[in-house]
Design a protein around this motif. Structure first.
Motif, PDB file in Angstrom:
ATOM      1  N   VAL A 243       0.864  -1.184   0.000  1.00 33.54           N
ATOM      2  CA  VAL A 243       0.000   0.000   0.000  1.00 33.54           C
ATOM      3  C   VAL A 243       0.899   1.231   0.000  1.00 33.54           C
ATOM      4  O   VAL A 243       1.827   1.332   0.807  1.00 33.54           O
ATOM      5  CB  VAL A 243      -0.932   0.034   1.232  1.00 33.54           C
ATOM      6  CG1 VAL A 243      -1.752   1.324   1.248  1.00 33.54           C
ATOM      7  CG2 VAL A 243      -1.850  -1.171   1.238  1.00 33.54           C
ATOM      8  N   ALA A 244       0.635   2.158  -0.905  1.00 33.62           N
ATOM      9  CA  ALA A 244       1.406   3.397  -0.972  1.00 33.62           C
ATOM     10  C   ALA A 244       0.823   4.435  -0.017  1.00 33.62           C
ATOM     11  O   ALA A 244      -0.388   4.488   0.191  1.00 33.62           O
ATOM     12  CB  ALA A 244       1.399   3.937  -2.400  1.00 33.62           C
ATOM     13  N   TYR A 245       1.690   5.240   0.568  1.00 31.17           N
ATOM     14  CA  TYR A 245       1.307   6.371   1.422  1.00 31.17           C
ATOM     15  C   TYR A 245       0.496   5.960   2.658  1.00 31.17           C
ATOM     16  O   TYR A 245      -0.278   6.758   3.182  1.00 31.17           O
ATOM     17  CB  TYR A 245       0.510   7.405   0.619  1.00 31.17           C
ATOM     18  CG  TYR A 245       1.219   7.905  -0.609  1.00 31.17           C
ATOM     19  CD1 TYR A 245       2.277   8.804  -0.517  1.00 31.17           C
ATOM     20  CD2 TYR A 245       0.841   7.469  -1.877  1.00 31.17           C
ATOM     21  CE1 TYR A 245       2.931   9.257  -1.645  1.00 31.17           C
ATOM     22  CE2 TYR A 245       1.503   7.921  -3.013  1.00 31.17           C
ATOM     23  CZ  TYR A 245       2.544   8.820  -2.890  1.00 31.17           C
ATOM     24  OH  TYR A 245       3.191   9.258  -4.016  1.00 31.17           O
ATOM     25  N   LEU A 246       0.674   4.744   3.122  1.00 31.87           N
ATOM     26  CA  LEU A 246      -0.084   4.302   4.287  1.00 31.87           C
ATOM     27  C   LEU A 246       0.234   5.153   5.510  1.00 31.87           C
ATOM     28  O   LEU A 246      -0.654   5.488   6.295  1.00 31.87           O
ATOM     29  CB  LEU A 246       0.221   2.833   4.575  1.00 31.87           C
ATOM     30  CG  LEU A 246      -0.580   2.192   5.714  1.00 31.87           C
ATOM     31  CD1 LEU A 246      -2.067   2.147   5.367  1.00 31.87           C
ATOM     32  CD2 LEU A 246      -0.057   0.779   6.010  1.00 31.87           C
ATOM     33  N   GLY A 247       1.499   5.514   5.674  1.00 33.77           N
ATOM     34  CA  GLY A 247       1.894   6.313   6.825  1.00 33.77           C
ATOM     35  C   GLY A 247       1.406   7.745   6.775  1.00 33.77           C
ATOM     36  O   GLY A 247       1.340   8.418   7.815  1.00 33.77           O
ATOM     37  N   GLU A 248       1.042   8.232   5.596  1.00 36.12           N
ATOM     38  CA  GLU A 248       0.570   9.616   5.454  1.00 36.12           C
ATOM     39  C   GLU A 248      -0.948   9.721   5.427  1.00 36.12           C
ATOM     40  O   GLU A 248      -1.493  10.828   5.456  1.00 36.12           O
ATOM     41  CB  GLU A 248       1.126  10.212   4.148  1.00 36.12           C
ATOM     42  CG  GLU A 248       2.625  10.497   4.152  1.00 36.12           C
ATOM     43  CD  GLU A 248       3.464   9.245   4.024  1.00 36.12           C
ATOM     44  OE1 GLU A 248       4.659   9.315   4.360  1.00 36.12           O
ATOM     45  OE2 GLU A 248       2.935   8.200   3.596  1.00 36.12           O
ATOM     46  N   ALA A 249      -1.646   8.605   5.331  1.00 34.14           N
ATOM     47  CA  ALA A 249      -3.104   8.621   5.132  1.00 34.14           C
ATOM     48  C   ALA A 249      -3.868   8.419   6.433  1.00 34.14           C
ATOM     49  O   ALA A 249      -3.358   7.830   7.392  1.00 34.14           O
ATOM     50  CB  ALA A 249      -3.495   7.540   4.131  1.00 34.14           C
ATOM     51  N   GLU A 250      -5.109   8.929   6.415  1.00 35.16           N
ATOM     52  CA  GLU A 250      -6.032   8.707   7.536  1.00 35.16           C
ATOM     53  C   GLU A 250      -7.058   7.630   7.230  1.00 35.16           C
ATOM     54  O   GLU A 250      -7.770   7.180   8.120  1.00 35.16           O
ATOM     55  CB  GLU A 250      -6.784  10.004   7.889  1.00 35.16           C
ATOM     56  CG  GLU A 250      -5.964  11.065   8.583  1.00 35.16           C
ATOM     57  CD  GLU A 250      -5.175  11.923   7.616  1.00 35.16           C
ATOM     58  OE1 GLU A 250      -4.036  12.293   7.949  1.00 35.16           O
ATOM     59  OE2 GLU A 250      -5.693  12.213   6.524  1.00 35.16           O
ATOM     60  N   ALA A 251      -7.149   7.236   5.963  1.00 35.71           N
ATOM     61  CA  ALA A 251      -8.142   6.228   5.575  1.00 35.71           C
ATOM     62  C   ALA A 251      -7.646   5.475   4.354  1.00 35.71           C
ATOM     63  O   ALA A 251      -6.813   5.975   3.589  1.00 35.71           O
ATOM     64  CB  ALA A 251      -9.492   6.896   5.279  1.00 35.71           C
ATOM     65  N   VAL A 252      -8.156   4.265   4.195  1.00 41.45           N
ATOM     66  CA  VAL A 252      -7.870   3.448   3.022  1.00 41.45           C
ATOM     67  C   VAL A 252      -9.187   3.169   2.320  1.00 41.45           C
ATOM     68  O   VAL A 252     -10.134   2.676   2.937  1.00 41.45           O
ATOM     69  CB  VAL A 252      -7.185   2.118   3.396  1.00 41.45           C
ATOM     70  CG1 VAL A 252      -6.897   1.303   2.140  1.00 41.45           C
ATOM     71  CG2 VAL A 252      -5.900   2.374   4.168  1.00 41.45           C
ATOM     72  N   LEU A 253      -9.259   3.511   1.046  1.00 44.39           N
ATOM     73  CA  LEU A 253     -10.482   3.342   0.280  1.00 44.39           C
ATOM     74  C   LEU A 253     -10.899   1.877   0.252  1.00 44.39           C
ATOM     75  O   LEU A 253     -10.105   0.997  -0.073  1.00 44.39           O
ATOM     76  CB  LEU A 253     -10.254   3.850  -1.152  1.00 44.39           C
ATOM     77  CG  LEU A 253     -11.491   4.066  -2.029  1.00 44.39           C
ATOM     78  CD1 LEU A 253     -12.388   5.142  -1.447  1.00 44.39           C
ATOM     79  CD2 LEU A 253     -11.050   4.452  -3.444  1.00 44.39           C
ATOM     80  N   GLY A 254     -12.143   1.620   0.629  1.00 42.28           N
ATOM     81  CA  GLY A 254     -12.653   0.259   0.619  1.00 42.28           C
ATOM     82  C   GLY A 254     -12.341  -0.541   1.865  1.00 42.28           C
ATOM     83  O   GLY A 254     -12.593  -1.746   1.904  1.00 42.28           O
ATOM     84  N   ALA A 255     -11.784   0.109   2.888  1.00 43.02           N
ATOM     85  CA  ALA A 255     -11.469  -0.578   4.142  1.00 43.02           C
ATOM     86  C   ALA A 255     -12.150   0.118   5.298  1.00 43.02           C
ATOM     87  O   ALA A 255     -12.336   1.342   5.290  1.00 43.02           O
ATOM     88  CB  ALA A 255      -9.961  -0.616   4.363  1.00 43.02           C
ATOM     89  N   SER A 256     -12.508  -0.635   6.315  1.00 41.65           N
ATOM     90  CA  SER A 256     -13.190  -0.069   7.477  1.00 41.65           C
ATOM     91  C   SER A 256     -12.218   0.550   8.465  1.00 41.65           C
ATOM     92  O   SER A 256     -12.606   1.365   9.307  1.00 41.65           O
ATOM     93  CB  SER A 256     -13.999  -1.161   8.188  1.00 41.65           C
ATOM     94  OG  SER A 256     -13.163  -2.252   8.553  1.00 41.65           O
ATOM     95  N   GLY A 257     -10.954   0.183   8.381  1.00 34.16           N
ATOM     96  CA  GLY A 257      -9.950   0.730   9.283  1.00 34.16           C
ATOM     97  C   GLY A 257      -8.598   0.791   8.610  1.00 34.16           C
ATOM     98  O   GLY A 257      -8.452   0.476   7.426  1.00 34.16           O
ATOM     99  N   MET A 258      -7.595   1.195   9.381  1.00 33.17           N
ATOM    100  CA  MET A 258      -6.241   1.286   8.855  1.00 33.17           C
ATOM    101  C   MET A 258      -5.499  -0.012   9.138  1.00 33.17           C
ATOM    102  O   MET A 258      -5.344  -0.409  10.295  1.00 33.17           O
ATOM    103  CB  MET A 258      -5.503   2.461   9.502  1.00 33.17           C
ATOM    104  CG  MET A 258      -6.083   3.817   9.155  1.00 33.17           C
ATOM    105  SD  MET A 258      -5.899   4.231   7.396  1.00 33.17           S
ATOM    106  CE  MET A 258      -4.133   4.446   7.264  1.00 33.17           C
ATOM    107  N   PRO A 259      -5.027  -0.705   8.115  1.00 28.87           N
ATOM    108  CA  PRO A 259      -4.288  -1.952   8.340  1.00 28.87           C
ATOM    109  C   PRO A 259      -2.893  -1.683   8.879  1.00 28.87           C
ATOM    110  O   PRO A 259      -2.325  -0.612   8.658  1.00 28.87           O
ATOM    111  CB  PRO A 259      -4.229  -2.572   6.943  1.00 28.87           C
ATOM    112  CG  PRO A 259      -4.257  -1.401   6.018  1.00 28.87           C
ATOM    113  CD  PRO A 259      -5.145  -0.380   6.683  1.00 28.87           C
TER     114      PRO A 259
END
Length: 314
Positions: A117-133
């Motif tokens: 996953v790109a930019y996981l550390g900079e994001a507050e949400a992941v499209l299509g996911a209920s939480g942050m993995p």
């Protein structure tokens, strides 16, 4: 059917180019590389205020109310400027994830394979996911595209058609920009008392770059105009690529080839200068490599196109 941009569309493209030139020019790009700042929160909010992420939201919902062709033009300019960050995912999340449309929330997506996953550390949400993995950092080819390998991988296939097309638009912007860089350098660098652009081999290389970029741009524009892609595709997907239609798969394939091929040829025109850290050519090549793996890879697009051709064969 007329595939040429209208006057309003050309004005939109020019406005975005001016905005990015003033806010994220070469100095800002190099500063991002030096500091490793993959997402500029101030720029992200400014893009939100300018309607970048809410471009296709209905006006009744606070959006701009434009369509996919306009979005492609806007993303082409972002690709030309090498703006980092999960632009596509945040744009797709507008109206779905609170704050995405305004640029106050950074949203990424499961748009890469191999559990990345790109930019996981900079994001507050992941499209299509209920939480942050949870994830662990992985070294990336592009210094401004940080990657994480996640333990749980969600499903973003509902957005793959639009994601693939908008990523293709980013690639087209990069391909066109490297044409400009190559032609400019060929006119400035001199050998044997004349610009290297006067030599036939360099002329042919630049001409091939232009043809490659324009073919890809035509395919992306045509796919944007002709593809009736809903906001969330649920049925018209394939098991492997999930792009939704052959036109978008072809556009992504051509755009990836143009971005990578043009960056390589641009580096060739620059010669030894192109290999240095100070030149921007390597940034275009590295970003093109990463984008080629997002939403739909070349292998996946080729499989979809082959299936389409076999299915239509008599």
């Amino acid at each position: 059917m007329d595939f040429q941009p209208t006057e309003d569309q050309r004005d939109l493209r020019a406005g975005v180019r001016d905005l990015l030139a003033g806010r994220y020019g070469r100095e800002a790009l190099r500063a991002s590389v030096d500091t490793g700042a993959a997402v500029d929160r101030g720029l992200w909010r400014e893009l939100g205020e300018a309607g970048f992420f809410a471009l296709r939201l209905p006006e009744a919902d606070g959006g701009v109310g434009l369509g996919l062709p306009e979005a492609v033009l806007v993303f082409e300019e972002a690709g030309r400027a090498l703006v980092p960050g999960p632009l596509v995912a945040t744009h797709l999340a507008a109206g779905v994830v609170p704050g995405a449309a305004a640029g106050t929330t950074v949203v990424t997506a499961f748009d890469l394979g191999d559990g990345l996953v790109a930019y996981l550390g900079e994001a507050e949400a992941v499209l299509g996911a209920s939480g942050m993995p949870a994830g662990s950092p992985v070294r990336s080819a592009d210094p401004l595209t940080p990657l994480h390998r996640v333990t749980s991988y969600g499903d973003s296939s509902a957005y793959r058609s639009e994601g693939a097309l908008l990523t293709a638009a980013l690639q087209v912007g990069s391909a066109l920009r490297t044409v400009e860089l190559a032609v400019r350098y060929a006119g400035e660098r001199e050998q044997f008392g004349q610009p290297i652009g006067a030599f036939q081999a360099v002329k042919h290389l630049c001409a091939q770059m232009l043809v490659r970029a324009e073919v890809a741009r035509t395919a992306v524009y045509a796919a944007a105009v002709t593809a009736a892609v809903p906001a969330a595709v649920t049925a018209a997907v394939t098991a492997e690529c999930a792009v939704g239609d052959a036109e978008i798969a072809a556009a992504k394939l051509l755009a990836d080839e143009a971005a990578v091929g043009n960056a390589r040829d641009c580096l060739q025109v620059h010669g030894g200068m192109g290999f240095t850290w100070e030149a921007d050519v390597h940034l275009h090549l590295k970003r093109a490599w990463v984008r080629a793996q997002q939403w739909c890879t070349a292998a996946e697009a080729e499989e979809l196109l082959a299936a389409e051709l076999l299915g239509s064969a008599p």
